[in-house]
Design a protein around this motif. Structure first.
Motif, PDB file in Angstrom:
ATOM      1  N   ARG A 176      35.512  43.650  46.070  1.00 15.36           N
ATOM      2  CA  ARG A 176      36.323  43.199  44.934  1.00 15.36           C
ATOM      3  C   ARG A 176      35.569  43.412  43.628  1.00 15.36           C
ATOM      4  N   ARG A 177      36.166  44.172  42.740  1.00 16.06           N
ATOM      5  CA  ARG A 177      35.630  44.370  41.394  1.00 16.06           C
ATOM      6  C   ARG A 177      36.534  43.730  40.344  1.00 16.06           C
ATOM      7  N   GLY A 178      37.703  43.313  40.786  1.00 16.99           N
ATOM      8  CA  GLY A 178      38.686  42.661  39.936  1.00 16.99           C
ATOM      9  C   GLY A 178      39.831  42.175  40.797  1.00 16.99           C
ATOM     10  N   SER A 179      40.895  41.660  40.171  1.00 15.45           N
ATOM     11  CA  SER A 179      42.048  41.163  40.926  1.00 15.45           C
ATOM     12  C   SER A 179      42.879  42.294  41.491  1.00 15.45           C
ATOM     13  N   ASN A 191      44.711  36.651  32.923  1.00 13.47           N
ATOM     14  CA  ASN A 191      43.363  36.285  33.361  1.00 13.47           C
ATOM     15  C   ASN A 191      43.434  35.009  34.199  1.00 13.47           C
ATOM     16  N   TYR A 192      42.858  35.061  35.397  1.00 12.54           N
ATOM     17  CA  TYR A 192      42.955  33.894  36.274  1.00 12.54           C
ATOM     18  C   TYR A 192      41.892  32.852  35.929  1.00 12.54           C
ATOM     19  N   ARG A 193      42.097  31.661  36.448  1.00  6.98           N
ATOM     20  CA  ARG A 193      41.193  30.529  36.246  1.00  6.98           C
ATOM     21  C   ARG A 193      40.380  30.320  37.513  1.00  6.98           C
ATOM     22  N   ASN A 194      39.055  30.172  37.377  1.00  8.55           N
ATOM     23  CA  ASN A 194      38.207  29.951  38.543  1.00  8.55           C
ATOM     24  C   ASN A 194      38.076  28.464  38.853  1.00  8.55           C
ATOM     25  N   GLY A 195      37.242  28.126  39.829  1.00 10.24           N
ATOM     26  CA  GLY A 195      37.105  26.742  40.263  1.00 10.24           C
ATOM     27  C   GLY A 195      36.471  25.815  39.251  1.00 10.24           C
ATOM     28  N   HIS A 196      35.849  26.344  38.196  1.00  8.72           N
ATOM     29  CA  HIS A 196      35.300  25.517  37.115  1.00  8.72           C
ATOM     30  C   HIS A 196      36.284  25.366  35.970  1.00  8.72           C
ATOM     31  N   GLY A 197      37.500  25.899  36.151  1.00  3.60           N
ATOM     32  CA  GLY A 197      38.493  25.810  35.094  1.00  3.60           C
ATOM     33  C   GLY A 197      38.323  26.845  34.000  1.00  3.60           C
ATOM     34  N   ALA A 223      34.120  42.783  36.816  1.00  6.65           N
ATOM     35  CA  ALA A 223      32.797  43.094  37.356  1.00  6.65           C
ATOM     36  C   ALA A 223      32.288  44.458  36.902  1.00  6.65           C
ATOM     37  N   LEU A 224      33.075  45.180  36.089  1.00  7.78           N
ATOM     38  CA  LEU A 224      32.699  46.510  35.636  1.00  7.78           C
ATOM     39  C   LEU A 224      32.675  46.561  34.114  1.00  7.78           C
ATOM     40  N   PRO A 225      31.996  47.554  33.545  1.00  9.87           N
ATOM     41  CA  PRO A 225      31.949  47.657  32.081  1.00  9.87           C
ATOM     42  C   PRO A 225      33.186  48.296  31.485  1.00  9.87           C
ATOM     43  N   MET A 226      34.115  48.774  32.334  1.00  6.83           N
ATOM     44  CA  MET A 226      35.317  49.437  31.848  1.00  6.83           C
ATOM     45  C   MET A 226      36.544  48.896  32.568  1.00  6.83           C
ATOM     46  N   ASP A 227      37.692  49.041  31.911  1.00  6.46           N
ATOM     47  CA  ASP A 227      38.969  48.669  32.493  1.00  6.46           C
ATOM     48  C   ASP A 227      39.776  49.938  32.757  1.00  6.46           C
ATOM     49  N   VAL A 228      41.033  49.765  33.136  1.00  2.19           N
ATOM     50  CA  VAL A 228      41.906  50.895  33.425  1.00  2.19           C
ATOM     51  C   VAL A 228      43.133  50.800  32.533  1.00  2.19           C
ATOM     52  N   GLY A 229      43.361  51.854  31.760  1.00  2.00           N
ATOM     53  CA  GLY A 229      44.539  51.887  30.910  1.00  2.00           C
ATOM     54  C   GLY A 229      45.782  52.254  31.684  1.00  2.00           C
ATOM     55  N   HIS A 235      30.813  37.568  49.472  1.00  3.16           N
ATOM     56  CA  HIS A 235      29.622  38.406  49.373  1.00  3.16           C
ATOM     57  C   HIS A 235      29.944  39.825  48.894  1.00  3.16           C
ATOM     58  N   LEU A 236      31.145  40.321  49.155  1.00  3.30           N
ATOM     59  CA  LEU A 236      31.503  41.667  48.730  1.00  3.30           C
ATOM     60  C   LEU A 236      32.073  41.717  47.318  1.00  3.30           C
ATOM     61  N   ASP A 237      32.036  40.591  46.605  1.00  2.00           N
ATOM     62  CA  ASP A 237      32.507  40.555  45.222  1.00  2.00           C
ATOM     63  C   ASP A 237      31.390  41.002  44.290  1.00  2.00           C
ATOM     64  N   TRP A 238      31.661  42.015  43.498  1.00  2.00           N
ATOM     65  CA  TRP A 238      30.653  42.510  42.555  1.00  2.00           C
ATOM     66  C   TRP A 238      30.503  41.567  41.366  1.00  2.00           C
ATOM     67  N   GLY A 239      29.333  41.628  40.758  1.00  2.00           N
ATOM     68  CA  GLY A 239      29.101  40.969  39.479  1.00  2.00           C
ATOM     69  C   GLY A 239      29.033  39.467  39.510  1.00  2.00           C
ATOM     70  N   ARG A 240      28.944  38.863  40.720  1.00  2.00           N
ATOM     71  CA  ARG A 240      28.898  37.403  40.819  1.00  2.00           C
ATOM     72  C   ARG A 240      30.068  36.748  40.087  1.00  2.00           C
ATOM     73  N   ILE A 241      31.232  37.385  40.165  1.00  2.00           N
ATOM     74  CA  ILE A 241      32.444  36.862  39.537  1.00  2.00           C
ATOM     75  C   ILE A 241      33.127  35.906  40.506  1.00  2.00           C
TER      76      ILE A 241
END
Length: 672
Positions: free
Chosen positions: A76-79, A201-207, A250-256, A651-657
């Motif tokens: 996972r690098r994003g939703s 943008n989703y909300r994580n467990g810390h709000g 988790a990446l420095p770029m998005d997708v247009g 564990h397979l989620d990049w960037g500790r997101i």
């Protein structure tokens, strides 16, 4: 956390099951209806297809639906755009196809796996095969994932049917709309579907809002079926999928933009009285366009655009016959041609834009022939032989691309690979209802375009630029798998262990003589073969029909990997279990409690800067209600995922997101 982890492990594991809105027959532990999609696990041909009932949240994406299967995990690098892995294999080690058709992603950063271009609404089922059984779909060492498209129907009388649905999920304020229409006649039928999704943008467990996790997409599918003769059908499929404003936190770029156009025409003859009882021939083509950009990211020293394009055309011919008593032979011949191109343009204030090819224009010609032969030996033993020979030809198609790679001393960039595969499986009833299966085999796979020709591909996972190596060898794998299964009317248990030694394992190795191109990169890694890697693991599953209206389903899986130096391989998921208890109240209402848990992963690859992952435990509550009125069926699905708002990541989620926190969902549909 150790106690709930132990309790979850003891609860043991789950084979997919039944989500029908009625009592569960005692002999139906392997047959479950999943609204539009049946998720199928095919470990061996002798096994019945295992179907997954975790689609209670009907707003789920294809990736979310598949992630519940014991063999599958997702990077996972994003939703959006999660990359499927089978056991501990990923990338070019697994074969991902759509109805047997090859689809090549157009993104050098793997942000567009083929799974994102398919919606549950236009799928019939998903088949996963492991080890040697996957050779029918292609040359791969880690298995295959094939997504079967839903088909139009034929009817003795003219009939119009369909459904409309709408849903909402609170964690990302996500909206979903779906529509399906089918028209059937005695000689032809049409099926059309469309799906629209929009998530913020989703909300994580810390709000906290996770920035750049939004996306928006629309998917359209059309299938036609025409009866040419009593046993001969012509089919045509078209899929259009468009995504835009897709964030990757988790990446420095998005997708247009991410666009797919997928089409095929096929002939199918089915007649049990003929020598070849089933024959299918298909022609197909697809075009994938993908554009990365960083226009939404603030305060970047250099702006970049990274478009990519993939074009694939191909065909396959597959037939099934019975050469003798208690024997079955399936033969498949396939071929495809793929053309890939990707580039990067960097814009620095006050300077001329810098342009380079990240994928020098290249093509892959692939052809193969495969066979699967099974026969019964006596009353208790079955043997199955799988084989394949695959030929691949890679080449850079432009002088500009060849010139770019020549700076590394690669003068001859064309490569040819011959990949043989062979496996044998034996299954035997060893005691009453206990069956044992043992398989062993040899498989291989070719390097990918990135591994051969990639040019300074930055990988956020470890912070290195990666460069391809046209001189690489193919990976070869010796594999073995052992399964024990027990089945009776109310209980089904299954456990599988596997081990694989991958020779010439492909991985990026650090080259201190090369300078990084990406600002902030730690250096340059060049793809190369290492002596070997060892991968092993186990899966267990259990289905228990407690009563006619109550069912317990649980799965458990574990994976292990290390290289020739004993160092852990990166991206190996830890011990994980999912357990569900579903209760039916009459024919219309069901309620399901569910728990997900994962152990900590402390076996991490230091050379890839991999970080440990903490253990977590999640609780979910789901419910469904169905009501039939005249010519209409109304359904309501609702629930709460991550009830206790746990802050966690896999564990397979990049960037500790962190993943989404508490999520309330509701889905309403009407069928007619």
């Amino acid at each position: 956390m150790k106690t709930p982890l132990l309790l979850g492990a003891l609860a043991l594991a789950a084979v997919p099951v039944l989500a029908q809105q009625k009592a569960i027959p005692a002999d139906s532990v392997r047959t479950i209806v999943l609204q539009e999609v049946a998720v199928v696990t095919k470990r061996h041909d002798h096994q019945q297809h295992l179907q997954n009932f975790y689609n209670a949240n009907q707003a789920a994406t294809t990736e979310e639906l598949m992630s519940r299967m014991p063999e599958l995990s997702f990077i996972r690098r994003g939703s959006y755009g999660m990359e499927p892995t089978i056991r501990a294999y990923s990338g070019g080690q697994v074969s991902v196809t759509l109805d047997g058709m090859r689809i090549q992603g157009a993104c050098t950063d793997k942000m567009d796996p083929a799974t994102i271009y398919i919606e549950p609404l236009n799928l019939q089922r998903i088949e996963v095969q492991t080890a040697g059984a996957s050779s029918m779909q292609g040359a791969a060492i880690g298995g295959s994932l094939d997504m079967k498209l839903a088909e139009a129907e034929l009817s003795d009388e003219r009939k119009l049917s369909g459904s409309v649905s709408s849903g909402y999920q609170s964690a990302a304020h996500a909206m979903l709309g779906g529509l399906r229409l089918s028209y059937a006649t005695p000689t032809w039928g049409l099926r059309a579907s469309s799906t629209y999704r929009k998530a913020q943008n989703y909300r994580n467990g810390h709000g906290e809002k996770v920035l750049y996790s939004q996306y928006e997409k629309a998917n359209y599918a059309l299938n036609g079926k025409f009866l040419l003769q009593e046993d001969l059908v012509l089919k045509a499929d078209l899929i259009i999928d468009d995504g835009w404003n897709i964030g990757f936190p988790a990446l420095p770029m998005d997708v247009g933009q991410a666009n797919a156009r997928i089409g095929s025409v096929s002939l199918v003859r089915e007649n049990s009285d003929r020598r070849w009882s089933r024959v299918e021939a298909r022609l197909y083509a697809n075009r994938i366009a993908h554009s990365m950009d960083d226009s939404a990211r603030p305060d970047l020293p250099v702006r970049m655009d990274m478009p990519g394009l993939s074009r694939t055309s191909g065909m396959y011919l597959e037939g099934t016959t019975s050469p003798g008593h208690h024997q079955q032979l399936t033969v498949r011949a396939d071929a495809s041609a793929s053309y890939l191109s990707a580039s990067m343009t960097m814009y620095q204030e006050g300077q001329t834009p810098m342009y380079m090819l990240t994928w020098p224009d290249n093509r892959q010609l692939q052809s193969g022939i495969a066979a699967q032969y099974s026969f019964q030996v006596g009353d208790k033993t079955q043997l199955q032989l799988n084989s394949r020979v695959n030929l691949s030809d890679f080449a850079i198609t432009t002088g500009e691309g060849r010139s770019q790679l020549s700076v590394f001393g690669y003068e001859n960039t064309a490569r040819q690979f011959v990949i043989p595969s062979l496996s044998l499986q034996a299954s035997r009833m060893v005691y009453k209802k206990l069956k044992a299966s043992l398989s062993g085999g040899f498989n291989g796979r070719t390097p990918t375009a990135s591994e051969l020709y990639g040019f300074y591909l930055f990988t956020q996972f470890d912070g290195f630029d990666y460069v391809g190596n046209p001189n690489m060898k193919s990976e070869k794998s010796l594999q073995s798998e052992f399964t024990l299964s027990w089945q009776e009317p109310r209980v089904r248990l299954q456990a599988t262990g596997y081990v694989s030694r991958v020779q010439d394992y492909i991985v990026g190795t650090y080259d201190p003589n090369l300078s990084a191109m990406t600002i902030g990169a730690r250096g340059v890694k060049v793809y190369d073969n290492t002596p070997y890697a060892l991968l092993a693991g186990a899966e267990a599953s259990a289905v228990y029909n407690i009563t006619g209206y109550t069912q317990l389903v649980s799965t458990l899986r574990y994976n292990y990997g290390r290289n020739a130096d004993g160092e852990p391989l990166p991206m190996i998921p830890p011990l994980r279990s999912i357990t569900s208890l579903r209760k039916y109240f009459g024919d219309n209402l069901w309620v399901q409690g569910e728990t997900e848990l994962a152990a900590a992963q402390n076996r991490n690859s230091e050379s890839f800067r991999e970080r440990p992952t903490k253990a977590f435990m999640l609780w979910h509550l789901r419910a469904g209600y169905q009501r039939e009125t005249e010519n209409k069926v109304w359904q309501l699905n609702t629930g709460i995922e991550n009830i206790f708002d746990v802050h966690y990541r896999e564990h397979l989620d990049w960037g500790r997101i962190a993943r989404p926190g508490r999520n309330v969902f509701v889905q309403v549909s009407m069928g007619f």
